[in-house]
Design an enzyme around this catalytic site. Structure first.
Site, mmCIF file in Angstrom:
data_model
loop_
_atom_site.group_PDB
_atom_site.id
_atom_site.type_symbol
_atom_site.label_atom_id
_atom_site.label_comp_id
_atom_site.label_asym_id
_atom_site.label_seq_id
_atom_site.Cartn_x
_atom_site.Cartn_y
_atom_site.Cartn_z
ATOM 1 N N ASP A 163 -9.655 -4.751 -5.250
ATOM 2 C CA ASP A 163 -9.048 -3.424 -4.498
ATOM 3 C C ASP A 163 -9.782 -2.314 -4.611
ATOM 4 O O ASP A 163 -9.762 -1.674 -5.781
ATOM 5 C CB ASP A 163 -7.426 -3.359 -4.714
ATOM 6 C CG ASP A 163 -6.868 -2.545 -3.795
ATOM 7 O OD1 ASP A 163 -7.415 -1.737 -3.081
ATOM 8 O OD2 ASP A 163 -5.580 -2.742 -3.555
ATOM 9 N N SER A 174 0.842 -1.245 -0.109
ATOM 10 C CA SER A 174 0.185 -0.010 -0.006
ATOM 11 C C SER A 174 0.868 1.289 0.070
ATOM 12 O O SER A 174 1.669 1.526 -0.908
ATOM 13 C CB SER A 174 -1.090 -0.056 1.108
ATOM 14 O OG SER A 174 -2.018 0.955 1.177
ATOM 15 N N HIS A 180 -8.013 -5.159 -1.088
ATOM 16 C CA HIS A 180 -6.581 -4.530 -0.479
ATOM 17 C C HIS A 180 -5.802 -5.189 0.367
ATOM 18 O O HIS A 180 -4.675 -5.177 0.516
ATOM 19 C CB HIS A 180 -7.005 -2.970 -0.070
ATOM 20 C CG HIS A 180 -5.851 -2.043 -0.065
ATOM 21 N ND1 HIS A 180 -5.148 -1.781 -1.331
ATOM 22 C CD2 HIS A 180 -5.499 -1.487 0.866
ATOM 23 C CE1 HIS A 180 -4.031 -0.941 -0.842
ATOM 24 N NE2 HIS A 180 -4.129 -0.818 0.743
#
Length: 433
Positions: free
Chosen positions: A342, A241, A374
């Site tokens: 995601d 991320s 995600h």
């Protein structure tokens, strides 16, 4: 006080995730130290050493908790009242509670396993610390993964769900670099050393501070990992991320510096590959998306030092710049992972970056996971146990030229489930990510 029963319970609570015997490297280090001591006084008892170490960890955690609380109130002055981040905050709290059975087991191993070297200082800032996850035996130099966690670039946050520190105080035991514990403990089982870096977040620092911290951490590992049994010629970078974005900034910036002949403290040539998990690499194209997800434009631009700085901290844009033409050829093999489900960072972010890298002459590939969110690849799937595609890919890639390690991997048993399937499914349904 920690006793031998605690040592045994580490294995019973989380079999094969982390065992407690000290590494041979640690034992050799202790022997060398005893040999050079001028006095012949006996070393402190093992229980006392571990108790003192735990006391230091608790003291450090308390100091960080105080800092986190202070910065959280500072952050709230930026957030104001907004239904998006409030609803995601509530969702994050429930999400964390559902996964708590797994978090607690990993936290136990994080604090009590002797395979974990916690809070090694790599710089002069309060959060310039890293955790090392070591294999049980180090009879030869081991490959090393430097891992940088995500968190929306914001203090105490967890992915795009905003501040976990507000939503669930019990998650403080796994804040910052310790979010990489699950990955670190599992890779250590496969004879891979993992270094999880901590770094300043907003509002303690802005993006340039984050990039500086991570680069300094990478430099420390490259120059010192041999002391812990790591192979300085087999180092891999991995970010998730926001951590994937920051680490890609560090890597591209370093390649640009080397292409211009600038002096550097570590070299891109030391990096065998970069693994980017669910990252965003063109900030200019993500501003509106983040705003709609609750990371408001005003906050995001404050984190990124203004709209004019977005191109500078967008690796996709930097690598296309005419002044960075030669930088692409210096980059290591780049592998990006992304799930089609995601919602926090769209799949197109990784797709476009891979295309740009290939056009610039870099070796890059994208692995897409159908239906993955995600956090599925980083949290839910590892907590589910068994064999998972991402983890097996990483191990096979890192051990590609080591036949003995590959044979050992083939015989490794499936990992044990840490969270019941029902809780995992419920967590996915209410996940703010």
């Amino acid at each position: 006080m920690v006793n031998e029963e605690n040592d045994k319970s580490t294995v019973s609570i989380l079999p094969r995730l982390a065992s407690c015997p000290p590494t041979s490297a640690a034992m050799s280090h202790q022997i060398r130290r005893r040999g050079i001591e001028k006095t012949k006084s006996a070393p402190p008892p093992r229980r006392l050493c571990r108790q003192q170490s735990l006391s230091r960890d608790i003291g450090h955690a308390a100091a960080e908790t105080y800092l986190l609380t202070h910065l959280t109130f500072h952050l709230l002055s930026y957030l104001g009242i907004g239904y998006r981040w409030i609803t995601r905050l509530l969702g994050l709290g429930l999400y964390a509670m559902l996964l708590m059975p797994g978090f607690l087991q990993v936290a136990y191993c994080y604090f009590f396993s002797e395979q974990v070297r916690r809070s090694i200082v790599y710089g002069d800032q309060p959060r310039n610390r890293l955790d090392l996850y070591l294999p049980i035996e180090i009879n030869a130099p081991k490959p090393v993964v430097i891992f940088v966690t995500g968190g929306a670039w914001i203090i105490g946050s967890d992915r795009m769900g905003m501040t976990s520190s507000i939503s669930c105080d019990c998650l403080l035991v796994l804040q910052y670099k310790a979010w990489g514990s699950l990955l670190g403990l599992q890779l250590a089982e496969r004879d891979i050393i993992v270094a999880c870096l901590d770094y300043r977040n907003f509002p303690q620092g802005t993006i340039s501070d984050m990039v500086q911290d991570v680069s300094q951490g990478v430099s420390f590992v490259c120059n010192n990992i041999a002391e812990y049994g790591g192979d300085p010629d087999r180092i891999y970078l991995m970010g998730q991320s926001a951590g994937a974005h920051i680490l890609s900034c560090v890597l591209v910036e370093q390649a640009v510096k080397e292409s211009r002949g600038e002096s550097v403290s570590w070299s891109v040539s030391q990096i065998n590959a970069y693994f980017g998990l669910s990252g965003g690499y063109n900030l200019s194209s993500l501003v509106d998306h983040f705003h709609n997800r609750g990371l408001y434009r005003s906050i995001f631009l404050s984190v990124m030092e203004g709209e004019d700085s977005l191109p500078k901290f967008s690796p996709e844009i930097v690598i296309q710049d005419s002044g960075s033409t030669n930088a692409a050829s210096k980059l290591p093999h780049i592998v990006l992972f992304h799930g089609t489900a995601d919602r926090s960072i769209p799949l197109d972010s990784s797709k476009t970056f891979v295309d740009v890298l290939r056009d610039a002459g870099a070796k890059a590939e994208l692995i897409v996971y159908d239906g993955k969110s995600h956090t599925d690849l980083f949290l839910q799937d590892p907590l589910r146990g068994g064999k998972e595609d991402l983890f097996e890919f990483l191990v096979a890639f890192i051990h590609a030229n080591d036949e003995e390690a590959l044979q050992k991997d083939a015989m490794a048993p499936p990992r044990r489930r840490l969270v019941p399937e029902l809780l995992l499914k419920l967590a996915r349904e209410i996940s703010p990510f």
